[in-house]
Design a protein around this motif. Sequence first.
Motif, short mmCIF file in Angstrom:
data_model
loop_
_atom_site.label_atom_id
_atom_site.label_comp_id
_atom_site.label_asym_id
_atom_site.label_seq_id
_atom_site.Cartn_x
_atom_site.Cartn_y
_atom_site.Cartn_z
N ALA A 1 -12.15 -13.29 -0.07
CA ALA A 1 -11.10 -12.46 -0.66
C ALA A 1 -11.18 -12.01 -2.02
CB ALA A 1 -9.99 -13.40 -0.65
N ARG A 2 -10.63 -10.99 -2.31
CA ARG A 2 -10.88 -10.25 -3.72
C ARG A 2 -10.15 -11.38 -4.62
NH1 ARG A 2 -12.40 -5.09 -3.75
NH2 ARG A 2 -11.52 -4.85 -5.96
N ILE A 3 -10.72 -11.38 -5.76
CA ILE A 3 -10.16 -12.45 -6.80
C ILE A 3 -10.00 -11.64 -7.98
CG2 ILE A 3 -11.60 -14.38 -5.73
CD1 ILE A 3 -13.33 -14.23 -8.12
N ASP A 4 -8.96 -12.26 -8.67
CA ASP A 4 -8.79 -11.61 -10.16
C ASP A 4 -9.97 -12.00 -11.18
OD1 ASP A 4 -7.81 -10.54 -12.40
OD2 ASP A 4 -6.00 -11.99 -12.59
N SER A 5 -10.62 -10.97 -11.65
CA SER A 5 -11.53 -11.24 -12.48
C SER A 5 -11.46 -11.45 -14.13
CB SER A 5 -12.70 -10.07 -12.18
OG SER A 5 -11.94 -8.83 -12.93
N TYR A 6 -10.07 -11.31 -14.27
CA TYR A 6 -9.80 -11.28 -15.73
C TYR A 6 -9.94 -12.61 -16.35
CZ TYR A 6 -7.02 -10.88 -19.93
OH TYR A 6 -6.61 -10.93 -21.26
N PRO A 7 -9.74 -13.89 -15.41
CA PRO A 7 -9.98 -15.22 -16.33
C PRO A 7 -11.45 -15.65 -16.37
CG PRO A 7 -8.31 -15.41 -14.44
CD PRO A 7 -8.70 -13.94 -14.27
N GLU B 1 -13.47 -21.68 -24.16
CA GLU B 1 -13.74 -21.86 -22.86
C GLU B 1 -13.18 -20.56 -22.04
OE1 GLU B 1 -14.92 -24.14 -21.19
OE2 GLU B 1 -14.14 -26.29 -21.78
N PHE B 2 -13.74 -20.32 -20.88
CA PHE B 2 -13.06 -19.31 -20.04
C PHE B 2 -11.87 -19.76 -19.64
CE2 PHE B 2 -17.76 -17.97 -19.45
CZ PHE B 2 -17.35 -16.66 -19.70
N LEU B 3 -11.01 -18.53 -19.30
CA LEU B 3 -9.52 -18.75 -18.84
C LEU B 3 -9.30 -19.52 -17.71
CD1 LEU B 3 -7.65 -15.71 -19.95
CD2 LEU B 3 -7.33 -17.96 -21.10
N PHE B 4 -10.22 -19.25 -16.61
CA PHE B 4 -9.98 -20.01 -15.34
C PHE B 4 -10.15 -21.70 -15.50
CE2 PHE B 4 -14.80 -19.98 -15.55
CZ PHE B 4 -15.28 -20.96 -15.09
#
Length: 715
Positions: free
Chosen positions: A240-246, A333-336
């Motif tokens: 599935a497509r994921i939101d890359s922003y985080p 840290e990355f947002l994810f």
Amino acid sequence: MANQRRKPRRPALAPKKSTVTLLGNLTAVAVDTETTGLDTARDRIIQIGGVRIKSGLLNEEDHCNQLLNPEMPIPDISRNIHGIADEDVCDSPKFIEFASQFKNWIGDSVVIGHSIGFDLAMFKRECDLSGINWEAPRTIDIRHMVDVLSPNLPDYSLETLASWQNIQAHDRHDALADAQMTANVFIALLPLLREQGIRTLAELENACRKANNRSVDEIKSGWYDFLYKPDDDPLHHSPARIDSYPYQHKVSDIMSTPLFFATVKDTVSHVLDILMERKISSIVVKPLEPGPEHGIVTERDILRAINRHGIAALDMHIQDLATFPLKTVQHNEFLFRAIGMMDRLRFRHLGVEGPNKQIVGMLTSRDLIRQKSTDAVNIGDAVLHAETEQDLASAWSNLSQVAIGLDRENVDVRNIAAIISEELRAITRRACTMAEKEMVDNGLGHAPVPYCMLVLGSGGRGESLLAMDQDNAIVYLEGDPGSETDQWFEKLGQRTSELLNIAGVPYCKGNIMASNPEWRMGLQQWKSMIESWISRTRPDDLLKTDIFFDAVAVHGDESLMKDISEHAFELGSASRSFLSLMAANASNVHSPLTMFKRFKLADGRMDVKIGGILPIFSAARVESIRNKILHKSTPERLNALLEMGKPAELIDNLTEAHRIILTAILKQQLFDLENGIFLSNKIAPDKMRPGLRNNLRWALEQVPSVTDLLGVPAK
């Protein structure tokens, strides 16, 4: 034999099939049938048995066991084998009445069996007779797994395979018992496959296709041919497509600042005034004395207090409402990671720690409301809080799917590499803490002296892609080689590496691991070893020095790493002979291009690490040592050199070439991953899109200019 067995149960969530799933993390069902005979064109199914496997463990409670009415007499020869007679099945449901329930129980799981081609052929026949559309599941035959391993066995019967793996056989020719035995053999074979580098479902399928010598005979016998062909696999994984922003932004990019503070003696009324005036939802609570951790009070805490105590709540001290300690996340840290942590803890606020452990900002659910992504963002938090080998493997198995999704979102490869590297550091940290806890639980005690676990090489630079392996080391405060202290850390290194290997990070082929005494030493021994590397500058010493200068601390007393790192930089930057040899080594470019700018291929591929990214990151490392640049990543090192006056065009070209070559490697690895091809740094340019292929050629043309960066003659 009872007519009606326990009804099968459908799992709460049927996992998606994925070629990149680690075998040890596979959700599957082992299935077996008993039939009226062995003729797939005439006989019928009279019993179906199955049991579920999840993350390498057998779940005997989640099973299927059903007798079926075959609508034909059961021959004596068959009854003598499985013991099922006509009277046992006369009141049982027909296949058409049970098919939907069985299909729902299987869900989207991989089906495992012994001689499973026969069972699939029988399922297809029953579906054809019942007018049901036949859909072949993704399937593994344990006999084909044994073909891959090539043991010297007298035969491949289920009894022989079980005996080979010391699995007790019981109730043979009962479908459920045979399914359970099949499942146990499958689980027992996983470590043997892992030793041969076969870790994913796609790799196993590919290996079975190459090793299987039975397919023709099985098809002639009427068995179903289930081995997929690489070019027409209808189940090719598409996440599935994921939101890359985080994955592209850090906590510091969106945290709320400035911070507002209260003390434990402030009143609720005073804090409420601040919240309303500043239009914020929380405030950090300082302890009265330095040392104790900060706390937090939110608007919801105040509302609950007013609801409970009425107007009197406004005169209460804020310490009566505050939550201690304030949960925090690092600013870089990355947002994810932050999203995963907030989801797990069900918190709406996280404090943000700066470089000096000071609270520098607040991250709120309002900040993240537009950054919520798929469940894939929880990979980081799942790694950090894994409790078992299975937890660790389950968390790590999602990484490749995240990489696929981010690539399809056109995320910069350097960000993808940084995320992979951050997770490599995180899983190393978690494996180390798990190993340490096991040692305490086993009576070996806590660490005898302070220590620090390091990640080296590309993981330290933040440039790992999917073909990474383990590169780690341990520095401890004091203790001689072979001493009790060293033996304790040897056990820690061995168990950490074992946990990483089980999770899906393979052992280092060069043995650059803390289990090796060359990469596990006391502080003074490390300093002496580094002095030896720099003074002797033998080829092997240069390799070790290269790897060490990319090291980062991931667990323990980071001051130990800082001490030896500063020592190494002082010695390295002051040694002209060392720097000259390092520069000469880095400038020795073996270009994968011919003099006519064509690709040099071997079996359709070329290694773009040796003649591509290696000279670039090696040259950037040499110059960082020379100029005492403490950055680890190649782009950061190159940018620091630009700020120091290196030619802009040269730096820009090398930086862009580094990005393009990494992109080409990642694209190839993703293709290989989904097609069961062992991952490496070798790419097939003929399979690339023309645009990337042309960019790659340009990038490789830039690599020899590292000699200009290093100030050495071109070779």
